[in-house]
Design a protein around this motif. Structure first.
Motif, PDB file in Angstrom:
ATOM      1  N   LEU A   1      40.502  46.063  35.727  1.00  0.00           N
ATOM      2  CA  LEU A   1      41.083  45.846  35.080  1.00  0.00           C
ATOM      3  C   LEU A   1      39.405  46.446  33.777  1.00  0.00           C
ATOM      4  O   LEU A   1      38.935  47.088  33.118  1.00  0.00           O
ATOM      5  CB  LEU A   1      42.764  45.736  33.763  1.00  0.00           C
ATOM      6  N   GLN A   2      39.872  45.009  34.103  1.00  0.00           N
ATOM      7  CA  GLN A   2      38.559  43.664  33.741  1.00  0.00           C
ATOM      8  C   GLN A   2      36.875  44.905  34.285  1.00  0.00           C
ATOM      9  O   GLN A   2      35.518  44.912  33.161  1.00  0.00           O
ATOM     10  CB  GLN A   2      37.919  43.098  33.990  1.00  0.00           C
ATOM     11  N   ASP A   3      37.088  45.221  35.028  1.00  0.00           N
ATOM     12  CA  ASP A   3      35.707  46.327  35.960  1.00  0.00           C
ATOM     13  C   ASP A   3      35.704  47.805  35.599  1.00  0.00           C
ATOM     14  O   ASP A   3      34.845  48.356  34.967  1.00  0.00           O
ATOM     15  CB  ASP A   3      36.177  45.919  37.451  1.00  0.00           C
ATOM     16  N   ILE A   4      36.960  48.618  35.500  1.00  0.00           N
ATOM     17  CA  ILE A   4      36.880  50.234  35.156  1.00  0.00           C
ATOM     18  C   ILE A   4      37.087  50.612  33.403  1.00  0.00           C
ATOM     19  O   ILE A   4      36.311  51.097  33.448  1.00  0.00           O
ATOM     20  CB  ILE A   4      38.015  49.935  36.023  1.00  0.00           C
ATOM     21  N   VAL A   5      37.897  49.627  33.270  1.00  0.00           N
ATOM     22  CA  VAL A   5      38.277  50.116  31.695  1.00  0.00           C
ATOM     23  C   VAL A   5      36.065  50.100  30.570  1.00  0.00           C
ATOM     24  O   VAL A   5      36.315  48.942  31.154  1.00  0.00           O
ATOM     25  CB  VAL A   5      39.154  49.393  30.783  1.00  0.00           C
TER      26      VAL A   5
END
Length: 422
Positions: free
Chosen positions: A128-132
């Protein structure tokens, strides 16, 4: 269809060949699948995206999964991960149910990360921290969705902790859209997010673009003069009743308001952790019901380079003058590169509240005939950094709806570029 004529062996060969393609091309193909499998009737309604504990259910109704994208996710682990990348690049939470489901997804991701099960789980905290890249919480806490009763006990709504936890889980995003009702949560994120008191390491949000649906006092400051309600023309020119006039003696004589900070203000903390310090692009989408000076935003957001501020046409002439004076001060800031003034029609009555009707003259009140529009246009002639455009109620929310927002790697696109091209 061709797939109906293929044997399982043929399908295997096709999927094996697909996986040899570059990821960039596969992401583009999956984006096209998202667009092509979005039902035509849903295209018109532009519904929100539904989420489950294992990830997005897909770009359709909350109780369905389109076969196209679902088939992609079941093809192989590699394509499944790429499909999640497409579906999570832009997260749009348009209903209360969406917020609660995504909060549950975040909780599951955090548990998986704590237990070291990231290898076998598709959605982890690191994912989540990398993709969103874009987080749009367009749900405004005004009513409870019936579907929420399946997720929470009757009467329980989205909490500050829900919003804060979602924001910190998406700490790698560069753009956040949020209703003004939740703005205080964004300001106090370190105090509100569950798990922020040393129980686990949460991401430090690093948003650079913030879209708020309306003005809100984020600095907990109070002026020497209280906020003044917008003036509205009285009958018979419009059925809307005028608000009580405010004596001019209560107004500051100049636009240089004297601010007194509340000692409890989050900005009084010397810690540089406040995420407002990272914001370079700020868009206040719609006017508020009361007067707020745009000047206060310069102090709350010390790194601003781009700012969009709204004003309603045919409102208080005195407030119009204060607004233009404040814009002039903002333009004096060397760091400011772009100022967008968005002017909205006067509040109307009936089904279409984006158009106000002057019943005496039986004509529409045109914002381009308003004093604020003419003054803003005149100011624009002297400064090329200033742009003036008309606004439409609710567009800040509609901009995040539809399949293109999900499928596109840029989400709804560059709003600033669009504003500067008008």
């Amino acid at each position: 269809m061709l797939t109906g004529l293929l044997t399982p062996f043929d399908n295997t060969k096709i999927f094996s060949a697909l996986e040899t393609l570059p990821n960039e091309l596969l992401l583009q193909i999956i984006s096209e699948v998202v667009l092509s499998t979005w039902p035509d009737h849903e295209l018109e309604r532009s519904p929100p995206i539904a989420i489950t504990t294992t990830g997005w259910k897909g770009p359709t109704r909350a109780d369905e999964t389109p076969s196209g994208i679902h088939a992609v996710t079941l093809t192989s682990r590699h394509l499944h991960d790429l499909a999640n990348t497409v579906l999570y690049r832009t997260v749009v939470l348009d209903r209360e149910k969406d917020v609660l489901l995504f909060r549950r997804t975040v909780d599951d991701a955090r548990k998986a990360s704590k237990l070291g099960r990231s290898g076998g789980v598709a959605i982890t905290l690191a994912f989540l921290q990398d993709i969103v890249k874009r987080l749009a919480i367009t749900h405004a806490p005004m009513h409870t969705d019936i579907a929420v009763f399946m997720l929470r006990k009757l009467g329980t709504k989205v909490s500050n902790s829900d919003i804060a936890t979602i924001i910190t889980a998406c700490s790698g995003a560069h753009t956040i859209t949020i209703p003004s009702q939740w703005a205080h949560v964004l300001r106090d994120i370190g105090k509100t997010a569950e798990g922020s008191e040393g129980r686990e390491v949460l991401g430090n949000p690093n948003f650079t673009e913030l879209i708020l649906d309306s003005y809100v006092d984020l600095a907990k400051t109070r002026c020497t003069a209280p906020p003044i309600a917008q003036w509205r023309p009285s009958a018979p020119s419009t059925p809307i009743h005028s608000l009580p006039a405010t004596p001019s003696t209560t107004r500051p004589s100049t636009p240089d308001f004297v601010m007194q900070h509340d000692s409890r203000s989050a900005l009084s903390d010397s810690s540089p952790a406040t995420i407002f310090h990272n914001i370079t692009h700020l868009c206040i989408a719609e006017p508020a019901d009361t007067w707020y000076s745009p000047l206060a935003l310069l102090e709350v957001f010390p790194s601003l380079t781009h700012i969009a501020i709204p004003r309603r046409a045919h409102a208080s002439t005195e407030n119009d003058e204060l607004f233009i004076a404040a814009v002039k001060v903002i333009l004096q800031e060397p760091r400011i590169q772009v100022v967008v003034i968005t002017i909205f029609p006067q509040i109307g009555v009936g089904a279409d509240k984006e158009q106000a009707v002057d019943r005496d003259a039986s004509r529409l009140l045109d914002i381009e005939d308003s004093a604020i529009w003419l003054a803003a246009k005149e100011l624009k002639k002297a400064d090329r950094r200033l742009f003036v455009m008309s606004g439409h109620s609710g567009s800040w929310r509609r901009n995040w709806q539809g399949p293109v927002v999900v499928a596109s790697p840029t989400g709804p696109g560059n709003w600033w570029r669009k504003a500067m091209s008008t």
